[in-house]
Design a protein around this motif. Structure first.
Motif, PDB file in Angstrom:
ATOM      1  N   MET A   1       6.085  -1.738  -0.526  1.00 56.94           N
ATOM      2  CA  MET A   1       6.294  -2.017  -1.560  1.00 56.94           C
ATOM      3  C   MET A   1       7.822  -2.935  -2.145  1.00 56.94           C
TER       4      MET A   1
ATOM      5  N   ASN B   1       0.589  -1.001   0.055  1.00 52.34           N
ATOM      6  CA  ASN B   1       0.754  -0.406  -0.297  1.00 52.34           C
ATOM      7  C   ASN B   1       0.640   1.324   0.060  1.00 52.34           C
ATOM      8  N   SER B   2       1.728   0.979   0.043  1.00 51.39           N
ATOM      9  CA  SER B   2       3.120   2.029  -0.049  1.00 51.39           C
ATOM     10  C   SER B   2       3.902   1.762  -0.809  1.00 51.39           C
ATOM     11  N   PRO B   3       5.082   2.561  -1.335  1.00 52.84           N
ATOM     12  CA  PRO B   3       6.301   2.550  -1.220  1.00 52.84           C
ATOM     13  C   PRO B   3       6.975   1.798  -0.600  1.00 52.84           C
ATOM     14  N   GLU B   4       7.116   1.990   0.940  1.00 54.80           N
ATOM     15  CA  GLU B   4       8.113   1.397   1.071  1.00 54.80           C
ATOM     16  C   GLU B   4       7.908  -0.058   1.636  1.00 54.80           C
TER      17      GLU B   4
END
Lengths: 263, 261
Positions: B213, B208-211
């Motif tokens: 992922m 749900n967020s870049p981090e």
């Protein structure tokens, strides 16, 4: 060429004798313009007239072939690009997208989103929002920087006519609230006239410039845009939509604006 | 557990930890083919290392960086599209590497090992080397995270907002070159990009967020290394390809889950 420019002792931005060539093709020729404090200046011109190139030179994204761009020292610039395609492989919410421009307190993010009327989508993945919402989000990202100069590249693109009116109105409110100068590109010749202080009519060179009522009477303006400005097709709704999409019964206000900008 | 297995596992984890976050940026920035080209040049780096008698890991980094910089410079000149340009550079570098290696009759080169990895031959020193590279790369990534994310979304907007675009882009390429030098031993030159891309792609539907992922990509990567090694022992299959297939299976599971939801 008419010269009805407001003399301003300390322009926030000035461009002098700017020319741009790309691949041997002349894009801009001898452009001179300036932007005063708290002033809204709109660049209009047909496709390929060099509006976007001029803005890109001013922002330092491409360099001019000759001439100069002077921005006031330490000027905080907010930029709203024409469109932005965000890769669907990037999981990014609206609020996270807004913070990519620099760290800001969450409270400020909420504030800016409600200013542009997009509070409800703060946690929505950015790929799921509509084109009109994207315009507002891009504007919000520019505003988060507390800009002294706001550069808007076709801010109302892809927005219906009532939305356009609301957005132009918002842009004027922003100028008053932030006390910033605004440089904007517009494709539209009508609604924008009510929202701008001064217009620069561009077709690789500056054809004419001045306040909206002066420019629209300039022969150079008519030559450039032909009869398009009288052939405007417009229809009126008996209501308009607020920034949040609620219906507001204010037909008279819309009509009034239309009349006003037609002079 | 045998020592060589433990070393293989540690080295594999060391690479997966880097491949997770870097791979996510590679797919966001649509640089998969760029990674491919860089890894192909690694063979030329190996050949040069053997030729002048210094550590091939150093020459691999140097050659990859040189290629990365020349691609950036050439791209700005226009004319050829970047995928054509990458294709030319990557395959000529690979061929040149193979030719240089063929001249070195005095050294017996384990070509298959370079191309497809030889994780079971990892030494203790390799493990230390990978661990220190991990620390250096992760620290660097931590410091450039926000600007890198900003320019992965839109370079022009990032530049107007004062993000150091050119510098960040260069550092990112250096990091990729480093990871390639490290990952070469584990999965081999021809399979490096898969370790960068597949775990990241598998992580997308569940993040749900870049981090998140990046983190999930790391977890999926380490899982692939474990499963791949296990499978390779179980069925006596080549290790590098087994790791890649394990990652692919995890990718398919994540995709199916995303579709079913």
């Amino acid at each position: 060429m008419h010269n009805h420019e407001i003399t301003n002792p300390t322009p926030i931005l000035s461009v002098s004798h700017l020319s741009l060539e790309i691949g041997g093709r002349s894009i801009l020729q001898d452009i001179n313009l300036h932007l005063g404090e708290r002033e809204i200046l709109t660049l209009i011109g047909p496709n390929g007239s060099g509006k976007s190139s001029l803005v890109r030179v001013i922002l330092g994204l491409i360099s001019a072939t000759s001439g100069e761009v002077n921005l006031r020292k330490n000027l905080q610039v907010g930029y709203m690009p024409q469109h932005l395609k965000i890769d669907s492989l990037m999981p990014l919410t609206v609020s996270r997208f807004l913070l990519l421009g620099g760290k800001r307190p969450q409270k400020r993010v909420h504030e800016v989103l409600s200013e542009v009327g997009a509070s409800q989508i703060i946690n929505t993945p950015i790929q799921y929002i509509s084109g009109g919402e994207m315009q507002r989000i891009l504007l919000a990202r520019a505003l988060l920087r507390e800009p002294q100069l706001l550069v808007l590249d076709e801010p109302v693109q892809g927005v219906d006519i009532n939305g356009q009116l609301a957005l132009y109105q918002l842009i004027q409110e922003i100028r008053d609230r932030y006390g910033c100068s605004i440089l904007m590109i517009s494709h539209d010749l009508h609604l924008v006239m009510a929202a701008t202080d001064r217009v620069v009519c561009l077709n690789q060179h500056i054809c004419c410039t001045g306040t909206p009522d002066i420019v629209t009477q300039d022969p150079a303006y008519h030559e450039l845009f032909g009869s398009r400005q009288v052939a405007l097709y417009s229809h009126h709704h008996d209501h308009t939509h607020s920034l949040h999409g609620n219906i507001i019964k204010t037909a008279s206000k819309t009509e009034h604006k239309e009349h006003k900008q037609r002079g | 557990m045998d020592d060589f297995l433990l070393r293989a596992l540690l080295a594999g984890y060391g690479v997966a930890i880097l491949a997770g976050p870097l791979g996510t940026f590679i797919i966001w920035r649509r640089m998969a083919y760029f990674g491919e080209a860089l890894s192909h040049t690694a063979l030329l780096g190996v050949a040069l290392g053997l030729l002048i008698g210094i550590s091939s890991q150093i020459t691999v980094i140097v050659i990859s960086v040189a290629l990365a910089i020349s691609i950036t410079l050439l791209r700005h000149r226009g004319q050829l599209s970047s995928d054509a340009l990458l294709g030319i550079l990557s395959h000529s570098a690979l061929s040149l590497g193979l030719i240089v290696l063929s001249f070195m009759e005095s050294v017996r080169v384990d070509l298959i090992g370079y191309l497809f990895g030889d994780v079971l031959a990892v030494t203790q020193n390799d493990v230390y080397w990978i661990a220190s590279i991990d620390v250096a790369v992760l620290l660097t990534l931590f410091f450039i995270w926000r600007p890198l994310l900003a320019l992965s979304v839109d370079e022009e907007l990032a530049q107007v907002e004062g993000t150091p675009v050119a510098r960040t882009r260069l550092i990112f390429m250096l990091l990729i070159a480093t990871v390639i030098a490290v990952a070469m031993k584990i999965v081999g030159i021809l399979l490096i990009t898969s370790l960068l891309i597949i775990p990241a792609a598998a992580a997308r539907p569940i993040a749900n967020s870049p981090e998140q992922m990046a983190l999930f990509a790391t977890v999926i990567g380490t899982l692939s290394v474990s499963l791949g090694l296990w499978g390779s022992l179980q069925w006596d299959t080549p290790t590098g390809p087994s790791i890649v297939i394990a990652a692919t299976i995890l990718f398919l599971i994540a995709q199916t889950r995303a579709i079913l939801r």
